[in-house]
Design an enzyme around this catalytic site. Structure first.
Site, PDB file in Angstrom:
ATOM      1  N   GLU A 140      17.293 -95.080 -26.162  1.00  0.00           N
ATOM      2  CA  GLU A 140      16.631 -94.182 -25.214  1.00  0.00           C
ATOM      3  C   GLU A 140      15.118 -94.333 -25.239  1.00  0.00           C
ATOM      4  O   GLU A 140      14.458 -94.094 -24.225  1.00  0.00           O
ATOM      5  CB  GLU A 140      17.001 -92.721 -25.512  1.00  0.00           C
ATOM      6  CG  GLU A 140      18.360 -92.324 -24.976  1.00  0.00           C
ATOM      7  CD  GLU A 140      18.581 -90.821 -24.981  1.00  0.00           C
ATOM      8  OE1 GLU A 140      19.533 -90.379 -24.329  1.00  0.00           O
ATOM      9  OE2 GLU A 140      17.805 -90.089 -25.635  1.00  0.00           O
ATOM     10  N   HIS A 152      34.962-108.895 -41.142  1.00  0.00           N
ATOM     11  CA  HIS A 152      36.255-109.475 -40.790  1.00  0.00           C
ATOM     12  C   HIS A 152      36.551-109.323 -39.302  1.00  0.00           C
ATOM     13  O   HIS A 152      37.696-109.469 -38.875  1.00  0.00           O
ATOM     14  CB  HIS A 152      37.357-108.830 -41.633  1.00  0.00           C
ATOM     15  CG  HIS A 152      37.167-109.046 -43.097  1.00  0.00           C
ATOM     16  ND1 HIS A 152      37.768-110.072 -43.785  1.00  0.00           N
ATOM     17  CD2 HIS A 152      36.390-108.386 -44.002  1.00  0.00           C
ATOM     18  CE1 HIS A 152      37.392-110.033 -45.061  1.00  0.00           C
ATOM     19  NE2 HIS A 152      36.553-109.022 -45.220  1.00  0.00           N
ATOM     20  N   LYS A 173      22.743 -87.579 -14.779  1.00  0.00           N
ATOM     21  CA  LYS A 173      22.978 -86.143 -14.665  1.00  0.00           C
ATOM     22  C   LYS A 173      22.877 -85.709 -13.201  1.00  0.00           C
ATOM     23  O   LYS A 173      23.681 -84.900 -12.698  1.00  0.00           O
ATOM     24  CB  LYS A 173      21.966 -85.370 -15.507  1.00  0.00           C
ATOM     25  CG  LYS A 173      22.171 -85.469 -17.006  1.00  0.00           C
ATOM     26  CD  LYS A 173      21.132 -84.621 -17.723  1.00  0.00           C
ATOM     27  CE  LYS A 173      21.272 -84.694 -19.217  1.00  0.00           C
ATOM     28  NZ  LYS A 173      20.239 -83.873 -19.907  1.00  0.00           N
TER      29      LYS A 173
END
Length: 375
Positions: free
Chosen positions: A257, A278, A367
């Site tokens: 951010e 792995h 938003k």
């Protein structure tokens, strides 16, 4: 004390100019916070934590992003002992997760800490309504009010107004500190204190870092800047402690951010070793060479120390720049130092590439579009 195993070419004049800019910025309040904390509020936080511990089996922490990642990172890493367990809600729009959290609380005694500067962010707002309803059904309106702790803006906003009108216990999200830099405010300190974290020790570590972390933080920021200029555009945060997975998540938010603007910034990702050796370890060893690795080296046993050394040798040999950041203690003091170190290094890094470390316009766009779709 934070130590690094590399030496970048730090432009001291530019570094001091950037530090002065951050300190003067309207959102730079976190820089001096550990040394100048409001001790009156700090005492209220510890008193509230004591009350919650005495009367609740669960504390439901409702928040998203910077309102929950930082304190969850510390709590899950240190695994402190407390009779009161923390449950997280409001960090997604998943109905299944919300129903799981409600069922987990069940008929147990609980309190709520709702954390939101505005009170209008959708995810925590939905969770707060659900848990508030459960609280009222269990205790009645008057007792429910006593069990709600609102960490929000000091003067305005939907949550501030509701808390004032109903008499919830209030704590402040400072105007000059953004969410992802707020771990060491009431945003993080109240949940951590309830969970059994020694918040005095944590603030002490951060206060020491105000002095001791500057040099290594500048070194790290300028090293990242140099690697970015050489087209290393992805940073892999690596830890060898499984309990630090949420600390990695906080780092990804902090750097993502803060830096990811104007088509700039290094992409942050993370691994937990030896598990990910792995899986993603294969890509790191033999995949594209556009990434570098930052090992967060906590004190460990001899076997893990050998794995750290083996990874560093193998990945360096495979053409990956490997940075090592070590902290002297895996406790509250160590995490206080580490949080301050990364906050400072991140803000300087963003300034070096010419972006604002403290806004998040991309998040606001999502938003806005969501609110449009919801009418």
């Amino acid at each position: 004390m934070i130590k690094v195993n590399f030496n970048a070419e730090v432009d001291e004049a530019r570094a001091q100019k950037i530090l002065a800019e951050i300190k003067k910025d309207k959102m730079g309040g976190w820089m001096e916070l550990p040394r100048k904390y409001d001790m009156g509020e700090f005492a209220r936080i510890k008193e509230a934590a004591k009350k919650i511990n005495e009367e609740s089996e669960y504390l439901v922490c409702i928040g998203i992003g910077g309102s929950y990642l930082g304190h969850r990172a510390v709590i899950e890493a240190l695994r402190p002992k407390s009779e009161t367990k923390i449950i997280y809600a409001g960090n997604s729009l998943s109905r299944r997760e919300l129903e799981w959290a409600l069922a987990k609380v069940g008929d147990h005694d609980f309190s709520i800490n709702v954390i939101s500067k505005s009170g209008t962010t959708l995810e925590p707002a939905i969770a707060f309504e659900a848990f508030k309803k459960k609280l009222v059904e269990k205790y009645g309106a008057e007792e429910a009010t006593r069990r709600i702790y609102a960490t929000t803006d000091a003067k305005q906003g939907a949550l501030h107004d509701e808390a004032t009108e109903n008499g919830y216990t209030k704590f402040v999200v400072p105007d000059n500190i953004g969410g992802r830099y707020s771990v060491l405010t009431a945003v993080g300190l109240l949940p951590m204190a309830v969970a059994g974290v020694d918040v005095d020790k944590m603030l002490k570590g951060a206060a020491e870092a105000v002095e001791t972390a500057v040099e290594p933080a500048l070194n790290y920021a300028f090293m990242r800047y140099a690697l970015d200029a050489k087209k290393y555009d992805t940073e892999i945060f690596a830890s060898f402690e499984p309990s630090t997975v949420y600390f990695n998540e906080w780092l990804k938010q902090l750097f993502g951010e803060s830096e990811g603007k104007d088509k700039r910034g290094i992409l942050p990702d993370s691994v937990i070793y030896s598990t990910d050796l792995h899986s993603l370890g294969q890509y790191l060893q033999d995949g594209r060479r556009n990434l570098f690795e930052t090992i967060i080296d906590f004190p460990t046993d001899d076997l893990n120390a050998k794995i750290v050394a083996a990874v560093r040798i193998a990945h360096t040999g495979g053409g990956i720049p490997v940075l090592n950041i070590s902290v002297t203690s895996f406790d509250e003091k160590g995490f206080g130092e580490l949080i301050y170190f990364f906050e400072l290094a991140c803000a300087v890094s963003a300034k070096l590439i010419g972006v604002n470390p403290f806004d998040q316009p991309g998040v606001e766009k999502y938003k806005l579009e969501l609110h449009k779709l919801l009418g």
